[in-house]
Design an enzyme around this catalytic site. Structure first.
Site, PDB file in Angstrom:
ATOM      1  NE  ARG A 165      -3.892   0.506   1.916  1.00  0.00           N
ATOM      2  CZ  ARG A 165      -5.107   0.496   2.482  1.00  0.00           C
ATOM      3  NH1 ARG A 165      -5.332   1.191   3.581  1.00  0.00           N
ATOM      4  NH2 ARG A 165      -6.088  -0.213   1.961  1.00  0.00           N
ATOM      5  CG  HIS A 217      -8.488  -0.120  -2.722  1.00  0.00           C
ATOM      6  ND1 HIS A 217      -7.605  -1.136  -2.404  1.00  0.00           N
ATOM      7  CD2 HIS A 217      -9.213   0.098  -1.592  1.00  0.00           C
ATOM      8  CE1 HIS A 217      -7.787  -1.491  -1.137  1.00  0.00           C
ATOM      9  NE2 HIS A 217      -8.757  -0.775  -0.631  1.00  0.00           N
ATOM     10  CD  GLN A 264     -13.115  -2.633  -0.671  1.00  0.00           C
ATOM     11  OE1 GLN A 264     -12.361  -2.598   0.282  1.00  0.00           O
ATOM     12  NE2 GLN A 264     -14.316  -3.185  -0.608  1.00  0.00           N
ATOM     13  CG  ASP A 273     -13.994   5.774  -1.054  1.00  0.00           C
ATOM     14  OD1 ASP A 273     -13.934   5.632   0.185  1.00  0.00           O
ATOM     15  OD2 ASP A 273     -12.975   5.781  -1.787  1.00  0.00           O
ATOM     16  CB  CYS A 304     -14.220   0.588  -0.116  1.00  0.00           C
ATOM     17  SG  CYS A 304     -13.876   2.354   0.028  1.00  0.00           S
ATOM     18  NE  ARG A 352     -10.102  -5.850   0.340  1.00  0.00           N
ATOM     19  CZ  ARG A 352      -9.375  -4.809   0.781  1.00  0.00           C
ATOM     20  NH1 ARG A 352      -9.976  -3.790   1.360  1.00  0.00           N
ATOM     21  NH2 ARG A 352      -8.070  -4.764   0.590  1.00  0.00           N
TER      22      ARG A 352
HETATM   23  N1  NVA Z   1     -10.462   6.367  -1.262  1.00  0.00           N
HETATM   24  C1  NVA Z   1     -10.096   5.886   0.043  1.00  0.00           C
HETATM   25  C2  NVA Z   1     -10.203   4.392   0.099  1.00  0.00           C
HETATM   26  C3  NVA Z   1      -9.855   3.793   1.436  1.00  0.00           C
HETATM   27  C4  NVA Z   1     -10.003   2.301   1.451  1.00  0.00           C
HETATM   28  C5  NVA Z   1      -8.683   6.347   0.368  1.00  0.00           C
HETATM   29  O1  NVA Z   1      -7.811   6.251  -0.511  1.00  0.00           O
HETATM   30  O2  NVA Z   1      -8.433   6.804   1.486  1.00  0.00           O
HETATM   31  N1   CP Z   2     -11.294  -0.793   2.421  1.00  0.00           N
HETATM   32  C1   CP Z   2     -10.025  -0.762   2.863  1.00  0.00           C
HETATM   33  O1   CP Z   2      -9.083  -0.940   2.103  1.00  0.00           O
HETATM   34  O2   CP Z   2      -9.885  -0.567   4.185  1.00  0.00           O
HETATM   35  P1   CP Z   2      -8.496  -0.277   4.942  1.00  0.00           P
HETATM   36  O3   CP Z   2      -8.008   1.067   4.438  1.00  0.00           O
HETATM   37  O4   CP Z   2      -8.860  -0.243   6.393  1.00  0.00           O
HETATM   38  O5   CP Z   2      -7.529  -1.356   4.611  1.00  0.00           O
END
Ligand code: NVA
Ligand code: CP
Length: 308
Positions: free
Chosen positions: A108, A135, A138, A227, A266, A294
């Site tokens: 990540r 992502h 997800q 989201d 998500c 997931r």
């Molecule tokens: N769009 C959000 C998704 C988190 C799972 C972010 O990038 O923070």
């Molecule tokens: N949906 C998701 O990726 O959650 P986290 O950011 O908690 O991993």
């Protein structure tokens, strides 16, 4: 018994668009088999995975750690305190070192470009666990959930309301590979990545599954997805975005216009911003099923990437 998928073995998983429709089908079918308890192989026995997190995570980190353990593997999780990619050492050097210890890397990273560089210099499979651009893990869980609750993907009409962010980008790719209709509703100026939209429209013989609009129209939707308005790294913009995105909140009034639609997110959710408590806690919300899936979607992906 589903045999491992030859075409994904040893590959990176950077984006949903990396998958052929048949690859996606295999991953989703295997995920269902694993979830139903009918597939109990341990393809990661004796294998060790590195998990790099430059951003916080709950679902992604825990579901990968649990899933890898269930498949027989082990993990080392490194946060930005540990490896400090690009600061303490270059991404290329870090990749070439990690390669010698582990069998795969789940990352990540803040920047999608950094993830591509990591994948370029690592000879082991690299899995995208979220970047600023996408992502995909997800999205796999979301497709599994959609099939469970609404049936065949080809019959779905998903309306995503909110920011044209990493999640929107991955849903666009998922709609083209999975073959379902997707409408992305954003405030003006918050569109998803145009390159992703253009590429998605070229898949499936140019059949256009993706519609972009600034107007909320959810009639006929089988799922309404949202989201956060400010993603990780955009915390400074949160106040400005609350004003811009206010009219795009998913509330009971929006859900009432689509009586057949489930509600998807998500997570984590900013309750009272992009979604009201009433909707996310309501009977049509499938957000915790998405979170649960997931685990199964990623176990299936790992089995396909690492299976014999
Ligand atoms: N769009 C959000 C998704 C988190 C799972 C972010 O990038 O923070
Ligand atoms: N949906 C998701 O990726 O959650 P986290 O950011 O908690 O991993």
């Amino acid at each position: 018994m589903i045999a491992p998928l030859v075409s994904l073995r040893g590959r990176d998983f950077i984006d949903v668009a990396d998958l052929a429709p048949s690859d996606l089908r295999r991953v989703l079918d295997l995920a269902s088999e694993i979830k139903a308890g009918r597939w109990k192989d341990r393809p990661l026995e004796g294998r060790h995975m590195a998990m790099l997190f430059q951003r916080p995570s709950h679902r992604t980190r825990v579901s990968f750690e649990v899933g890898i353990a269930r498949l027989g593997g082990t993990t080392t999780t490194l946060t930005s305190q540990d490896v400090q990619l690009g600061y303490r050492e270059s991404i290329a050097d870090a990749a070439r070192v990690l390669d010698r210890y582990v069998d795969g890397i789940i990352a990540r990273l803040r920047s999608h470009g950094d993830l591509l560089q990591l994948a370029l210099f690592s000879e082991k499979p690299v899995i995208n666990a979220l970047t600023d651009r996408s992502h995909p893990c997800q999205a796999l869980a979301d497709l599994l959930t959609l099939e469970e609750v609404r049936g065949e993907l080809a019959r779905q009409r998903v309306v995503y309301i909110g920011d044209g962010n990493n999640m929107a980008n991955s849903l666009i790719e998922a709609s083209s590979v999975g073959g379902f209709a997707l409408t992305i509703v954003t405030p003006p100026g918050y569109d998803p990545d145009p390159a992703i939209v253009q590429r998605a429209r070229g898949v499936n013989s140019g059949k256009n599954h993706v519609t972009l609009t600034n107007q909320i129209d959810v009639r006929g939707a089988t799922a309404i997805y949202t989201d956060v308005w400010a993603s990780m790294g955009q915390e400074d913009e949160r106040a400005t975005r609350q004003n811009v995105f206010g009219p795009y909140q998913v509330n009971a009034r929006v859900m009432d216009q689509a009586p057949e639609a489930v509600f998807m997110h998500c997570l984590p959710a900013h309750r009272g911003e992009e979604v009201t408590d009433e909707v996310i806690d309501g009977p049509r919300s499938v957000v915790f099923q998405q979170a649960e899936n997931r685990l199964y979607a990623q176990m299936a992906l790992l089995a396909e990437l690492f299976g014999e």
